[in-house]
Design an enzyme around this catalytic site. Structure first.
Site, short mmCIF file in Angstrom:
data_model
loop_
_atom_site.label_atom_id
_atom_site.label_comp_id
_atom_site.label_asym_id
_atom_site.label_seq_id
_atom_site.Cartn_x
_atom_site.Cartn_y
_atom_site.Cartn_z
N ARG A 51 0.79 -1.21 0.16
CA ARG A 51 -0.09 0.00 0.05
C ARG A 51 0.85 1.35 0.04
O ARG A 51 0.50 2.33 -0.61
CB ARG A 51 -0.95 0.02 1.43
CG ARG A 51 -1.92 -1.00 1.06
CD ARG A 51 -2.97 -0.79 2.43
NE ARG A 51 -3.97 -1.84 2.53
CZ ARG A 51 -3.67 -2.60 3.32
NH1 ARG A 51 -2.73 -2.56 4.32
NH2 ARG A 51 -4.58 -3.93 3.45
N LYS A 72 0.92 -18.58 7.12
CA LYS A 72 0.03 -18.84 8.20
C LYS A 72 -0.16 -17.61 8.74
O LYS A 72 0.24 -16.72 8.56
CB LYS A 72 0.55 -19.94 9.09
CG LYS A 72 2.14 -19.29 9.75
CD LYS A 72 2.23 -20.01 10.88
CE LYS A 72 1.64 -19.63 12.13
NZ LYS A 72 2.63 -19.55 13.28
N LYS A 126 12.47 -26.79 7.07
CA LYS A 126 13.93 -26.93 7.85
C LYS A 126 14.51 -28.16 7.43
O LYS A 126 13.89 -29.06 7.29
CB LYS A 126 13.47 -26.68 9.52
CG LYS A 126 13.23 -25.41 9.55
CD LYS A 126 12.85 -25.52 11.37
CE LYS A 126 12.23 -24.25 11.93
NZ LYS A 126 12.92 -23.24 12.10
N GLU A 133 10.62 -21.86 23.48
CA GLU A 133 11.31 -20.73 23.16
C GLU A 133 11.71 -19.93 24.30
O GLU A 133 10.82 -19.87 25.19
CB GLU A 133 10.50 -19.95 22.05
CG GLU A 133 10.29 -20.69 20.73
CD GLU A 133 9.25 -19.91 19.81
OE1 GLU A 133 9.63 -19.27 18.94
OE2 GLU A 133 8.15 -19.55 20.18
N ASP A 193 -1.09 -20.94 17.53
CA ASP A 193 -0.20 -20.63 16.74
C ASP A 193 1.05 -21.49 16.41
O ASP A 193 1.89 -21.38 15.40
CB ASP A 193 0.81 -19.27 17.55
CG ASP A 193 2.26 -18.72 16.98
OD1 ASP A 193 2.02 -18.17 15.90
OD2 ASP A 193 3.29 -18.44 17.86
N HIS A 243 2.83 -26.37 13.17
CA HIS A 243 4.51 -26.82 13.43
C HIS A 243 4.46 -28.18 14.16
O HIS A 243 5.16 -29.25 13.83
CB HIS A 243 5.41 -25.84 14.21
CG HIS A 243 5.33 -24.54 13.53
ND1 HIS A 243 5.34 -24.40 12.07
CD2 HIS A 243 5.69 -23.40 14.07
CE1 HIS A 243 5.10 -23.11 11.82
NE2 HIS A 243 5.44 -22.33 13.21
C1 BG6 Z 1 6.25 -19.08 13.87
C2 BG6 Z 1 5.23 -18.59 15.21
O1 BG6 Z 1 5.19 -19.73 12.99
O2 BG6 Z 1 7.13 -19.70 14.41
C3 BG6 Z 1 6.09 -17.74 16.09
O3 BG6 Z 1 4.27 -17.55 14.61
C4 BG6 Z 1 7.36 -18.73 16.31
O4 BG6 Z 1 5.34 -17.56 17.36
C5 BG6 Z 1 7.94 -19.20 15.12
O5 BG6 Z 1 8.26 -17.88 17.33
C6 BG6 Z 1 9.33 -20.03 15.41
O6 BG6 Z 1 9.80 -20.44 14.34
P1 BG6 Z 1 11.44 -20.85 14.50
O7 BG6 Z 1 11.64 -21.18 13.10
O8 BG6 Z 1 12.11 -19.72 15.15
O9 BG6 Z 1 11.43 -22.04 15.29
#
Ligand code: BG6
Length: 486
Positions: A63, A174, A208, A242, A261, A266
């Site tokens: 935009r 996503k 990955k 994390e 999330d 994942h």
């Molecule tokens: C994302 C999430 O899909 O993956 C985040 O929205 C998360 O919240 C991230 O931190 C983690 O990805 P990676 O590759 O750093 O493990």
């Protein structure tokens, strides 16, 4: 003497893989965070390593009012900052920059899509187009519709009839919906504009290297697969932990929470790759069919069962984060115990766990095997005899290790030991980023590492049930930021 590597050498599969095709890559949301942090650095690295076809063009669509020069300068900065390969290879960057242009437009403006169609038809442009939706999820459907209305889509019927001409591919980020119903509705819209084979739903975990390795590891070896079942496996744990909090993403995260999330995509994808049957082939549909079968084998649990099987938590200080609703009940930690009720895995618990602001930053899968029969050592040592645990480390310190028991020299003692393999000991020079692989695959039209419509809907079925059990259950348990969770 030859080493094992020298004797057997490498078996290169790339001859069977589809090659990336040149295309105009249109990045919607080109000035956003994802584009700057992930997509453009990935394009730059694909250029640097010679994977991006020479006549690729890149069009940033957003935009903001920006000149081409200003846009390119911003991207250069982003690539220098976020690329895993440093310092910036100026020559490679210049080659890419020369093919980048910018188009200002709002996502609900029909005229902007007509401008885009004209840009794509300019002389010298590649025939194929790849539309990358790096936009807010509520924009996915409007952009797909806008493209289709401007004649830039191609639905399955037209595709099957061969009346679409060059490839028209759509990459969708996503989150894909916020529950099963919205995912279904979104699938319906996207499929009315593009053929399912041309829709590439991203789960960047699948890009990955160590996640792709799960298939190699399981099916390129013969010694683990005979043990890969309920007769030998005690449990499977999948952790994505994390240390960071939600940072500046409160607006999105507070409406999502850890289950939407991370778990829906994942972690459930990792579970599928661990539990799936050997596919009939390495083609996209064979692989994805097996993943869907795993998801369908996870039964519908009742709300009380889910409350017993799960735990959710929220780190201290979450409520004070930017753009978090007062008194928010969003979970920043979730654990869930599932069973894959099929012939291979019935009765084996799969324990999934993910959270933010924890004491460790690690993604890994641990497969714990059953102890040996209770004669000899197991009988004598009982719980002290460590079970064999196979750890597949996704990140950091990518690799795998297998715990086993051995005699401690000089003592009548059983001691736990490890066989270890660390990727970076062998190859620290180049570990491509997930997005490089995924963009290259989308350019090749290979959807093996992307999520099919039924996969996302089945994964939502599991998360929807959990969400509704939680809605009627107690609030998330508080846990101190920097701790191991609730
Ligand atoms: C994302 C999430 O899909 O993956 C985040 O929205 C998360 O919240 C991230 O931190 C983690 O990805 P990676 O590759 O750093 O493990």
């Amino acid at each position: 003497m030859h080493t094992h590597d020298e004797q057997y050498g490498y078996c290169d599969l790339s001859g069977n893989a589809l090659e990336p095709e040149s295309a105009s890559i249109v990045v919607f949301g080109a000035t956003g965070d994802l584009a700057r942090r992930k997509i453009f650095p990935a394009l730059y690295n694909l250029e640097r390593t010679g994977i991006l076809p020479a006549d690729t063009r890149v069009i940033g669509f957003a935009r903001r009012e920006l000149t081409r020069e200003r846009f390119a300068a911003q991207l250069r900065e982003a690539c220098a900052l976020y690329s895993h390969s440093k310092p910036l290879d100026v020559e490679a960057w210049e080659r890419l920059a020369g093919r980048i242009s910018y188009l200002r437009g709002s996502f609900d403006d029909e005229g902007a899509y007509r401008d885009l169609a004209l840009r794509l038809a300019e002389p010298g442009s590649p025939a194929n187009a790849l539309f990358y939706l790096a936009v807010a999820p509520e924009e996915f459907a409007p952009v797909a519709r806008g493209l289709a209305a401007a004649g830039l889509g191609c639905d399955a019927v037209r595709r099957a009839a061969g009346s679409c001409g060059p490839a028209r591919r759509l990459v969708v980020e996503k989150p894909f919906g916020r529950d099963r119903e919205s995912a279904r509705a979104l699938n319906a819209v996207l499929q009315s504009c593009f053929a399912e084979d041309d829709i590439f739903r991203i789960d960047h975990y699948l890009g990955k290297e160590t996640v792709q390795n799960l298939l190699y590891f399981r099916f390129a070896n013969s010694i683990f697969e005979p043990l890969w079942n309920r007769n030998h496996i005690e449990s499977v744990e999948i952790d994505v932990l994390e240390t960071g909090g939600i940072g500046t993403r409160g607006g999105y995260y507070d409406r999502a929470g850890a289950a939407r999330d991370m778990l829906q995509n994942h972690l459930i994808q990792l579970l599928c790759l661990v539990a799936m049957e050997p596919p009939a082939g390495l083609d996209p549909e064979s692989v994805r069919n097996e993943k869907v079968k795993v998801l369908k084998s996870i039964r519908d649990y009742s709300a009380p069962e889910l409350l017993e099987r799960s735990r959710r938590g929220q780190y201290s200080g979450y409520a004070a984060e930017d753009r978090v609703a007062p008194g928010s009940a969003a979970e920043t930690f979730v654990s869930l115990r599932l069973e894959v009720d099929n012939w291979r895995f019935a009765g084996v618990p799969f324990k999934l766990r993910t959270g933010k602001a924890l004491d460790r930053q690690v993604s890994e899968i641990r497969v714990t095997f059953q102890r040996p029969p209770a004669t000899l050592f197991a009988g004598y040592c009982g719980e002290l005899l460590s079970p064999n645990v196979l750890t597949l480390r996704i990140q950091p310190d990518e690799g795998m290790w297998l715990g086993f028991n051995a005699k401690e020299p000089g003592a009548a003692r059983v001691a736990p030991k490890e066989l270890r393999f660390a990727y970076r000991e062998r190859n620290d020079d180049y570990f491509p980023e997930a997005y490089e692989r995924l963009i290259a695959d989308a350019l090749a039209g290979d959807s093996t590492l992307f999520i099919r419509s039924d996969e996302t809907e089945e994964a939502w079925r599991i998360v929807d049930a959990l969400e509704s059990a939680w809605a009627a259950g107690p609030a998330p348990l508080p846990y101190p930021a920097g701790s191991s969770g609730p």
